[in-house]
Scaffold this active site. Structure first.
Site, PDB file in Angstrom:
ATOM      1  N   HIS A 125      38.304  42.450  29.833  1.00 33.98           N
ATOM      2  CA  HIS A 125      38.196  43.790  30.432  1.00 33.98           C
ATOM      3  C   HIS A 125      38.950  43.841  31.765  1.00 33.98           C
ATOM      4  CE1 HIS A 125      35.979  47.543  31.646  1.00 33.98           C
ATOM      5  NE2 HIS A 125      36.245  47.046  32.846  1.00 33.98           N
ATOM      6  N   GLU A 126      38.696  42.859  32.624  1.00 31.32           N
ATOM      7  CA  GLU A 126      39.322  42.883  33.957  1.00 31.32           C
ATOM      8  C   GLU A 126      40.844  42.767  33.863  1.00 31.32           C
ATOM      9  OE1 GLU A 126      37.694  43.908  36.397  1.00 31.32           O
ATOM     10  OE2 GLU A 126      35.735  43.678  35.452  1.00 31.32           O
ATOM     11  N   HIS A 158      42.504  45.969  33.538  1.00 33.23           N
ATOM     12  CA  HIS A 158      42.788  46.618  34.827  1.00 33.23           C
ATOM     13  C   HIS A 158      44.018  45.990  35.474  1.00 33.23           C
ATOM     14  CE1 HIS A 158      39.214  49.056  34.843  1.00 33.23           C
ATOM     15  NE2 HIS A 158      38.379  48.027  34.883  1.00 33.23           N
ATOM     16  N   HIS A 208      39.249  52.868  33.251  1.00 32.91           N
ATOM     17  CA  HIS A 208      38.096  52.874  32.346  1.00 32.91           C
ATOM     18  C   HIS A 208      38.256  53.926  31.257  1.00 32.91           C
ATOM     19  CE1 HIS A 208      35.387  50.694  35.422  1.00 32.91           C
ATOM     20  NE2 HIS A 208      35.926  49.852  34.553  1.00 32.91           N
TER      21      HIS A 208
END
Lengths: 368, 82
Positions: free
Chosen positions: A119-120, A123, A129
Protein backbone atom coordinates in the site's frame (compact mmCIF):
# COMPACT_ATOMS: atom_id res chain seq x y z
CA UNK A 1 -8.84 5.36 -7.88
CA UNK A 2 -6.98 8.62 -7.52
CA UNK A 3 -3.43 9.59 -8.40
CA UNK A 4 -1.09 12.56 -8.50
CA UNK A 5 -0.93 14.29 -11.91
CA UNK A 6 1.21 12.38 -14.40
CA UNK A 7 3.68 15.25 -14.31
CA UNK A 8 4.24 14.58 -10.58
CA UNK A 9 4.90 10.84 -11.02
CA UNK A 10 8.40 9.44 -11.41
CA UNK A 11 9.76 10.39 -14.80
CA UNK A 12 11.90 7.24 -14.96
CA UNK A 13 11.03 3.58 -14.68
CA UNK A 14 14.19 2.22 -13.04
CA UNK A 15 13.76 3.07 -9.38
CA UNK A 16 16.01 2.26 -6.44
CA UNK A 17 15.18 1.52 -2.82
CA UNK A 18 17.11 1.20 0.39
CA UNK A 19 16.13 -0.35 3.70
CA UNK A 20 17.52 2.05 6.28
CA UNK A 21 16.72 -0.08 9.33
CA UNK A 22 14.75 -3.16 10.35
CA UNK A 23 11.92 -3.88 12.74
CA UNK A 24 12.84 -6.28 15.55
CA UNK A 25 9.41 -7.90 15.15
CA UNK A 26 10.60 -10.09 12.27
CA UNK A 27 13.82 -11.72 11.15
CA UNK A 28 15.69 -9.46 8.74
CA UNK A 29 15.23 -11.92 5.87
CA UNK A 30 11.43 -11.79 6.35
CA UNK A 31 11.43 -7.99 6.20
CA UNK A 32 13.51 -8.10 3.02
CA UNK A 33 11.18 -10.68 1.48
CA UNK A 34 8.07 -8.65 2.39
CA UNK A 35 9.56 -5.45 0.91
CA UNK A 36 10.70 -7.22 -2.25
CA UNK A 37 7.31 -8.84 -2.74
CA UNK A 38 5.55 -5.52 -2.14
CA UNK A 39 7.56 -3.92 -4.96
CA UNK A 40 6.86 -6.89 -7.22
CA UNK A 41 3.12 -6.21 -6.85
CA UNK A 42 3.70 -3.00 -8.81
CA UNK A 43 6.48 -4.10 -11.17
CA UNK A 44 4.36 -7.05 -12.36
CA UNK A 45 1.80 -4.73 -13.95
CA UNK A 46 3.97 -1.84 -15.19
CA UNK A 47 7.36 -1.24 -16.85
CA UNK A 48 8.73 -0.16 -13.44
CA UNK A 49 11.78 -1.93 -11.97
CA UNK A 50 13.02 -1.71 -8.38
CA UNK A 51 16.65 -2.28 -7.48
CA UNK A 52 17.85 -2.45 -3.92
CA UNK A 53 20.92 -0.38 -3.13
CA UNK A 54 22.84 -0.23 0.14
CA UNK A 55 25.38 2.53 0.47
CA UNK A 56 23.88 5.58 -1.17
CA UNK A 57 20.62 7.49 -1.08
CA UNK A 58 17.89 5.78 -3.08
CA UNK A 59 14.61 6.96 -4.59
CA UNK A 60 12.51 5.13 -2.00
CA UNK A 61 14.08 5.12 1.47
CA UNK A 62 12.39 2.68 3.82
CA UNK A 63 12.55 2.97 7.59
CA UNK A 64 10.90 1.90 10.83
CA UNK A 65 10.50 4.48 13.58
CA UNK A 66 8.22 5.32 16.49
CA UNK A 67 6.60 8.61 17.51
CA UNK A 68 8.16 11.79 16.17
CA UNK A 69 10.62 10.89 13.45
CA UNK A 70 11.29 14.41 12.19
CA UNK A 71 9.08 14.54 9.11
CA UNK A 72 6.34 16.67 10.71
CA UNK A 73 4.01 13.64 10.77
CA UNK A 74 4.66 11.83 14.04
CA UNK A 75 3.39 8.31 14.57
CA UNK A 76 0.81 7.72 17.27
CA UNK A 77 1.74 4.52 19.10
CA UNK A 78 0.08 1.13 18.56
CA UNK A 79 -2.95 1.07 16.25
CA UNK A 80 -4.19 4.24 14.55
CA UNK A 81 -1.69 5.20 11.89
CA UNK A 82 0.39 2.23 10.77
CA UNK A 83 2.63 3.83 8.15
CA UNK A 84 2.87 6.65 5.64
CA UNK A 85 4.73 7.44 2.45
CA UNK A 86 5.50 10.51 0.38
CA UNK A 87 4.55 11.05 -3.23
CA UNK A 88 7.31 10.90 -5.87
CA UNK A 89 10.00 13.56 -5.65
CA UNK A 90 13.50 14.40 -4.53
CA UNK A 91 14.66 14.17 -0.93
CA UNK A 92 11.90 12.72 1.24
CA UNK A 93 9.74 12.20 -1.88
CA UNK A 94 8.93 8.51 -2.38
CA UNK A 95 10.10 7.53 1.11
CA UNK A 96 8.05 5.09 3.18
CA UNK A 97 7.95 5.10 6.99
CA UNK A 98 6.53 2.30 9.14
CA UNK A 99 5.42 2.78 12.74
CA UNK A 100 7.72 0.73 14.92
CA UNK A 101 5.09 0.73 17.68
CA UNK A 102 3.03 -1.72 15.59
CA UNK A 103 3.58 -5.46 15.65
CA UNK A 104 4.70 -6.43 12.17
CA UNK A 105 4.03 -9.95 10.96
CA UNK A 106 4.35 -12.16 7.91
CA UNK A 107 1.04 -13.91 8.65
CA UNK A 108 -2.65 -12.98 8.75
CA UNK A 109 -2.15 -11.62 12.25
CA UNK A 110 -2.09 -7.84 12.60
CA UNK A 111 -0.25 -6.16 10.88
CA UNK A 112 1.08 -7.92 7.84
CA UNK A 113 4.16 -6.02 6.67
CA UNK A 114 3.82 -7.06 3.03
CA UNK A 115 0.25 -5.74 2.77
CA UNK A 116 1.10 -2.42 4.41
CA UNK A 117 4.31 -2.02 2.39
CA UNK A 118 2.52 -2.73 -0.89
CA UNK A 119 0.00 0.00 0.00
CA UNK A 120 2.68 2.51 1.01
CA UNK A 121 4.75 1.89 -2.11
CA UNK A 122 1.60 2.74 -4.06
CA UNK A 123 1.88 6.21 -2.50
CA UNK A 124 5.63 6.25 -3.21
CA UNK A 125 4.72 5.77 -6.87
CA UNK A 126 2.08 8.50 -6.93
CA UNK A 127 -1.19 6.79 -6.03
CA UNK A 128 -3.60 8.44 -3.62
CA UNK A 129 -6.25 6.68 -1.56
CA UNK A 130 -9.02 4.90 -3.39
CA UNK A 131 -12.66 4.86 -2.35
CA UNK A 132 -12.96 1.23 -3.52
CA UNK A 133 -13.13 -0.82 -0.29
CA UNK A 134 -11.57 -3.81 -2.07
CA UNK A 135 -8.60 -1.85 -3.43
CA UNK A 136 -5.10 -2.08 -2.00
CA UNK A 137 -5.09 1.73 -1.87
CA UNK A 138 -8.15 1.91 0.39
CA UNK A 139 -6.94 3.86 3.45
CA UNK A 140 -7.98 1.38 6.17
CA UNK A 141 -6.01 -1.78 6.85
CA UNK A 142 -7.84 -4.77 5.43
CA UNK A 143 -7.36 -8.19 6.89
CA UNK A 144 -6.94 -10.21 3.73
CA UNK A 145 -5.07 -13.44 3.18
CA UNK A 146 -1.53 -12.24 2.38
CA UNK A 147 -0.69 -15.55 0.68
CA UNK A 148 -3.60 -15.25 -1.74
CA UNK A 149 -3.00 -11.57 -2.48
CA UNK A 150 -3.71 -10.39 -6.02
CA UNK A 151 -3.49 -6.72 -6.96
CA UNK A 152 -7.09 -5.54 -7.44
CA UNK A 153 -8.13 -4.12 -10.81
CA UNK A 154 -8.74 -0.64 -9.36
CA UNK A 155 -5.05 -0.43 -8.36
CA UNK A 156 -3.91 -1.87 -11.70
CA UNK A 157 -5.90 0.84 -13.48
CA UNK A 158 -4.38 3.51 -11.23
CA UNK A 159 -0.74 2.53 -11.64
CA UNK A 160 -1.10 1.89 -15.37
CA UNK A 161 -2.63 5.35 -15.75
CA UNK A 162 0.66 6.79 -14.48
CA UNK A 163 3.23 4.40 -15.95
CA UNK A 164 1.57 2.31 -18.64
CA UNK A 165 1.30 -1.45 -18.93
CA UNK A 166 3.99 -4.07 -18.52
CA UNK A 167 5.56 -5.56 -21.62
CA UNK A 168 4.26 -8.98 -20.65
CA UNK A 169 2.30 -10.44 -23.60
CA UNK A 170 -0.33 -11.68 -21.16
CA UNK A 171 -1.63 -8.63 -19.37
CA UNK A 172 -2.43 -9.31 -15.72
CA UNK A 173 -5.91 -8.53 -14.49
CA UNK A 174 -7.07 -8.28 -10.91
CA UNK A 175 -10.15 -8.92 -8.84
CA UNK A 176 -12.89 -6.33 -8.73
CA UNK A 177 -15.03 -5.39 -5.76
CA UNK A 178 -18.65 -6.56 -5.90
CA UNK A 179 -21.46 -4.09 -5.47
CA UNK A 180 -24.87 -4.62 -3.91
CA UNK A 181 -26.69 -3.95 -7.16
CA UNK A 182 -24.56 -6.13 -9.41
CA UNK A 183 -27.10 -8.44 -11.09
CA UNK A 184 -24.32 -10.81 -12.18
CA UNK A 185 -23.25 -11.75 -8.68
CA UNK A 186 -22.75 -15.51 -8.17
CA UNK A 187 -22.35 -16.45 -4.51
CA UNK A 188 -19.88 -19.12 -3.44
CA UNK A 189 -21.92 -20.01 -0.34
CA UNK A 190 -24.67 -18.65 1.88
CA UNK A 191 -25.36 -19.32 5.54
CA UNK A 192 -27.22 -17.94 8.49
CA UNK A 193 -25.17 -16.81 11.46
CA UNK A 194 -27.06 -16.18 14.66
CA UNK A 195 -29.96 -14.50 12.90
CA UNK A 196 -27.86 -12.72 10.30
CA UNK A 197 -27.18 -13.83 6.75
CA UNK A 198 -23.68 -14.28 5.40
CA UNK A 199 -23.06 -14.45 1.66
CA UNK A 200 -19.60 -15.62 0.65
CA UNK A 201 -18.17 -14.23 -2.57
CA UNK A 202 -14.47 -14.72 -3.48
CA UNK A 203 -12.48 -12.81 -0.84
CA UNK A 204 -15.53 -11.00 0.53
CA UNK A 205 -18.61 -11.62 2.60
CA UNK A 206 -21.82 -9.66 2.49
CA UNK A 207 -23.24 -9.49 6.02
CA UNK A 208 -26.97 -8.80 6.22
CA UNK A 209 -28.82 -8.19 9.46
CA UNK A 210 -32.56 -8.76 9.04
CA UNK A 211 -33.31 -5.29 10.36
CA UNK A 212 -30.68 -3.51 8.25
CA UNK A 213 -31.76 -2.22 4.87
CA UNK A 214 -28.43 -2.96 3.20
CA UNK A 215 -25.84 -5.70 3.47
CA UNK A 216 -22.35 -4.76 4.60
CA UNK A 217 -19.33 -5.79 2.55
CA UNK A 218 -16.20 -7.01 4.30
CA UNK A 219 -13.28 -9.31 3.73
CA UNK A 220 -13.66 -12.94 4.81
CA UNK A 221 -10.50 -12.63 6.90
CA UNK A 222 -11.81 -9.58 8.77
CA UNK A 223 -13.84 -12.03 10.85
CA UNK A 224 -11.91 -15.24 10.39
CA UNK A 225 -8.24 -14.54 9.65
CA UNK A 226 -7.37 -18.16 8.95
CA UNK A 227 -10.23 -18.90 6.51
CA UNK A 228 -9.32 -19.12 2.84
CA UNK A 229 -10.97 -17.17 0.01
CA UNK A 230 -13.31 -18.79 -2.49
CA UNK A 231 -15.01 -21.23 -0.17
CA UNK A 232 -17.36 -23.84 -1.64
CA UNK A 233 -20.18 -24.25 0.89
CA UNK A 234 -21.28 -23.25 4.39
CA UNK A 235 -24.11 -23.94 6.81
CA UNK A 236 -25.10 -23.17 10.37
CA UNK A 237 -26.23 -25.77 12.85
CA UNK A 238 -28.26 -23.65 15.27
CA UNK A 239 -28.19 -26.35 17.95
CA UNK A 240 -24.41 -26.47 18.18
CA UNK A 241 -24.16 -22.79 17.10
CA UNK A 242 -21.40 -23.84 14.75
CA UNK A 243 -20.87 -22.78 11.15
CA UNK A 244 -19.22 -25.39 8.98
CA UNK A 245 -17.28 -23.95 6.04
CA UNK A 246 -16.13 -26.20 3.20
CA UNK A 247 -13.33 -25.77 0.70
CA UNK A 248 -12.12 -28.67 -1.42
CA UNK A 249 -11.90 -31.82 0.65
CA UNK A 250 -11.53 -29.89 3.93
CA UNK A 251 -13.94 -28.21 6.28
CA UNK A 252 -13.57 -25.85 9.20
CA UNK A 253 -15.91 -25.19 12.13
CA UNK A 254 -16.54 -21.64 13.33
CA UNK A 255 -18.11 -20.41 16.51
CA UNK A 256 -18.85 -16.71 16.03
CA UNK A 257 -15.45 -15.09 15.47
CA UNK A 258 -13.50 -18.14 16.46
CA UNK A 259 -12.18 -20.93 14.30
CA UNK A 260 -12.51 -23.99 16.49
CA UNK A 261 -9.35 -25.93 17.31
CA UNK A 262 -8.71 -29.20 15.50
CA UNK A 263 -9.74 -27.89 12.08
CA UNK A 264 -9.61 -28.05 9.10
CA UNK A 265 -10.75 -31.66 8.91
CA UNK A 266 -11.29 -34.04 6.06
CA UNK A 267 -14.81 -34.17 4.56
CA UNK A 268 -14.48 -37.96 4.40
CA UNK A 269 -14.87 -38.03 8.19
CA UNK A 270 -18.49 -36.97 7.56
CA UNK A 271 -19.06 -40.07 5.46
CA UNK A 272 -18.42 -38.87 1.91
CA UNK A 273 -16.80 -41.35 -0.48
CA UNK A 274 -13.31 -40.56 -1.75
CA UNK A 275 -14.73 -39.75 -5.17
CA UNK A 276 -16.14 -36.50 -3.76
CA UNK A 277 -13.47 -33.83 -4.10
CA UNK A 278 -15.55 -30.79 -3.15
CA UNK A 279 -19.05 -29.83 -2.10
CA UNK A 280 -21.07 -27.38 -4.17
CA UNK A 281 -23.56 -26.32 -1.51
CA UNK A 282 -24.74 -27.26 1.99
CA UNK A 283 -27.91 -26.39 3.85
CA UNK A 284 -29.24 -27.30 7.28
CA UNK A 285 -32.97 -27.95 7.64
CA UNK A 286 -33.60 -27.22 11.29
CA UNK A 287 -36.93 -28.97 11.88
CA UNK A 288 -35.62 -32.15 10.26
CA UNK A 289 -32.21 -31.95 11.96
CA UNK A 290 -30.77 -32.85 8.57
CA UNK A 291 -28.08 -31.23 6.48
CA UNK A 292 -28.18 -31.64 2.73
CA UNK A 293 -24.93 -31.60 0.79
CA UNK A 294 -25.10 -30.99 -2.95
CA UNK A 295 -22.39 -32.32 -5.23
CA UNK A 296 -22.85 -32.02 -9.03
CA UNK A 297 -26.20 -33.71 -9.83
CA UNK A 298 -26.51 -35.60 -6.50
CA UNK A 299 -27.16 -34.82 -2.87
CA UNK A 300 -26.43 -36.45 0.48
CA UNK A 301 -28.46 -36.19 3.67
CA UNK A 302 -26.56 -35.98 6.98
CA UNK A 303 -28.34 -36.68 10.25
CA UNK A 304 -27.04 -34.11 12.75
CA UNK A 305 -28.46 -36.02 15.73
CA UNK A 306 -26.88 -39.34 14.80
CA UNK A 307 -23.81 -37.58 13.35
CA UNK A 308 -23.84 -39.78 10.28
CA UNK A 309 -24.95 -39.87 6.66
CA UNK A 310 -28.45 -41.20 6.07
CA UNK A 311 -28.70 -44.50 4.28
CA UNK A 312 -29.79 -44.57 0.66
CA UNK A 313 -27.80 -41.51 -0.38
CA UNK A 314 -26.61 -39.97 -2.63
CA UNK A 315 -29.78 -39.38 -4.59
CA UNK A 316 -30.33 -37.42 -7.76
CA UNK A 317 -31.27 -33.79 -7.16
CA UNK A 318 -33.81 -33.87 -9.96
CA UNK A 319 -35.71 -36.77 -8.32
CA UNK A 320 -36.25 -35.06 -4.96
CA UNK A 321 -36.19 -31.40 -5.94
CA UNK A 322 -38.11 -31.31 -9.21
CA UNK A 323 -37.37 -28.30 -11.35
CA UNK A 324 -34.09 -27.42 -9.62
CA UNK A 325 -31.18 -27.42 -12.07
CA UNK A 326 -28.01 -29.32 -11.27
CA UNK A 327 -24.75 -27.70 -10.15
CA UNK A 328 -26.01 -25.63 -7.25
CA UNK A 329 -23.68 -22.79 -6.16
CA UNK A 330 -25.18 -22.19 -2.74
CA UNK A 331 -28.22 -23.09 -0.66
CA UNK A 332 -30.01 -21.49 2.27
CA UNK A 333 -32.92 -22.45 4.51
CA UNK A 334 -34.53 -19.32 5.88
CA UNK A 335 -37.89 -18.79 7.54
CA UNK A 336 -39.33 -22.07 6.31
CA UNK A 337 -38.21 -21.77 2.71
CA UNK A 338 -35.33 -23.36 0.89
CA UNK A 339 -33.34 -21.22 -1.54
CA UNK A 340 -31.09 -22.65 -4.25
CA UNK A 341 -28.60 -20.21 -5.74
CA UNK A 342 -27.64 -21.23 -9.26
CA UNK A 343 -25.57 -18.72 -11.22
CA UNK A 344 -27.20 -15.32 -11.18
CA UNK A 345 -30.60 -16.56 -10.02
CA UNK A 346 -32.12 -18.24 -7.00
CA UNK A 347 -35.01 -20.64 -6.78
CA UNK A 348 -37.28 -20.29 -3.76
CA UNK A 349 -38.49 -23.81 -3.04
CA UNK A 350 -41.25 -25.16 -0.83
CA UNK A 351 -40.05 -28.39 0.79
CA UNK A 352 -43.59 -29.54 1.64
CA UNK A 353 -45.20 -29.09 -1.74
CA UNK A 354 -41.91 -29.85 -3.57
CA UNK A 355 -42.54 -26.90 -5.83
CA UNK A 356 -40.61 -23.83 -6.90
CA UNK A 357 -42.36 -20.81 -5.39
CA UNK A 358 -40.52 -18.14 -7.36
CA UNK A 359 -37.32 -17.38 -9.24
CA UNK A 360 -35.37 -14.31 -8.12
CA UNK A 361 -32.08 -12.59 -8.85
CA UNK A 362 -29.36 -13.88 -6.50
CA UNK A 363 -28.66 -10.41 -5.14
CA UNK A 364 -32.25 -9.79 -4.02
CA UNK A 365 -31.16 -10.19 -0.39
CA UNK A 366 -28.57 -7.45 -0.36
CA UNK A 367 -30.84 -4.41 -0.30
CA UNK A 368 -30.09 -2.93 -3.70
CA UNK B 1 -20.36 -12.00 16.57
CA UNK B 2 -20.18 -8.22 16.79
CA UNK B 3 -23.25 -6.04 16.95
CA UNK B 4 -23.19 -2.42 15.91
CA UNK B 5 -22.18 -0.08 18.69
CA UNK B 6 -25.23 1.74 19.98
CA UNK B 7 -23.50 4.14 22.33
CA UNK B 8 -24.06 7.81 21.68
CA UNK B 9 -20.93 9.71 20.70
CA UNK B 10 -19.19 11.18 23.70
CA UNK B 11 -17.08 14.29 24.02
CA UNK B 12 -14.02 12.10 23.53
CA UNK B 13 -15.45 10.80 20.26
CA UNK B 14 -15.98 14.34 19.01
CA UNK B 15 -12.42 15.23 19.92
CA UNK B 16 -11.20 12.10 18.19
CA UNK B 17 -13.29 12.92 15.11
CA UNK B 18 -11.96 16.46 14.99
CA UNK B 19 -8.40 15.20 15.13
CA UNK B 20 -9.17 12.62 12.45
CA UNK B 21 -10.68 15.22 10.13
CA UNK B 22 -7.75 17.57 10.76
CA UNK B 23 -5.30 14.80 9.88
CA UNK B 24 -6.95 13.28 6.84
CA UNK B 25 -9.42 15.90 5.58
CA UNK B 26 -7.54 19.15 6.22
CA UNK B 27 -10.15 20.41 8.68
CA UNK B 28 -9.24 24.01 9.54
CA UNK B 29 -5.97 23.97 7.66
CA UNK B 30 -6.94 25.42 4.29
CA UNK B 31 -4.48 28.14 3.43
CA UNK B 32 -5.42 31.77 2.79
CA UNK B 33 -8.44 33.81 3.75
CA UNK B 34 -11.84 32.17 3.45
CA UNK B 35 -14.87 34.14 2.29
CA UNK B 36 -17.92 34.37 4.51
CA UNK B 37 -20.37 31.63 3.81
CA UNK B 38 -23.91 31.16 5.01
CA UNK B 39 -24.14 28.26 7.47
CA UNK B 40 -20.42 27.71 7.27
CA UNK B 41 -19.84 24.58 9.34
CA UNK B 42 -16.48 23.13 8.35
CA UNK B 43 -16.71 20.19 10.75
CA UNK B 44 -20.01 19.03 9.24
CA UNK B 45 -18.77 19.57 5.70
CA UNK B 46 -15.56 17.64 6.31
CA UNK B 47 -17.48 14.91 8.09
CA UNK B 48 -19.80 14.60 5.10
CA UNK B 49 -16.76 14.44 2.81
CA UNK B 50 -15.32 11.65 4.94
CA UNK B 51 -18.64 9.76 5.05
CA UNK B 52 -18.97 10.02 1.27
CA UNK B 53 -15.39 8.78 0.76
CA UNK B 54 -15.99 5.69 2.89
CA UNK B 55 -19.40 4.93 1.38
CA UNK B 56 -21.20 5.68 4.65
CA UNK B 57 -24.58 7.34 4.92
CA UNK B 58 -23.82 11.03 4.39
CA UNK B 59 -25.45 12.75 7.37
CA UNK B 60 -22.82 15.15 8.67
CA UNK B 61 -23.59 13.65 12.07
CA UNK B 62 -21.04 11.75 14.09
CA UNK B 63 -22.86 8.43 14.29
CA UNK B 64 -21.56 5.11 15.58
CA UNK B 65 -20.73 3.77 12.11
CA UNK B 66 -18.63 6.84 11.30
CA UNK B 67 -16.79 6.59 14.60
CA UNK B 68 -16.16 2.90 13.91
CA UNK B 69 -14.52 3.72 10.56
CA UNK B 70 -12.45 6.49 12.15
CA UNK B 71 -11.13 4.06 14.73
CA UNK B 72 -9.91 1.52 12.18
CA UNK B 73 -6.14 1.24 11.78
CA UNK B 74 -5.06 2.98 8.60
CA UNK B 75 -2.44 4.64 6.47
CA UNK B 76 -1.34 8.10 7.59
CA UNK B 77 -1.59 9.72 4.15
CA UNK B 78 -4.45 12.20 3.53
CA UNK B 79 -7.59 10.86 1.88
CA UNK B 80 -8.06 14.11 -0.01
CA UNK B 81 -5.53 16.13 -1.98
CA UNK B 82 -3.96 19.08 -0.22
Amino acid sequence: YSTVPKSSAWQKTDLTYRIINFTPDLPQADVEAAIQRAFKVWSDVTPLTFTRIYNEVSDIEISFSAGDHKDNSPFDGPGGILAHAFQPGNGIGGDAHFDEDESWTKTSQLYNLFLVAAHEFGHSLGLSHSTDPGALMYPSYSSTDPNAFQLPQDDINAIQYLYGKSSNPVQPTGPTTPTICDPNVVFDAVTTLRGELIFFLNRFIWRKHPQASEAELMFVQTFWPSLPNDIDAAYENPITEQILVFKGAKYTALNGFDVLPGYPRNIYSLGFPKTVKRIDAAVHIEHLAKTYFFVANKYWSYDEDKQQMDKGFPKLIRDDFPGIPEKINAALYYRGRLYFFIGRVQFEYNLNTKKIVQVLRSNSWLGC
Amino acid sequence: FPTDKQDAPTGTSEEMAENYLKKFYSLGTEGGPVGRKKNNRPFTEKLQQMQKFFGLKVTGILDSKTIEVMQKPRCGVYDVGQ
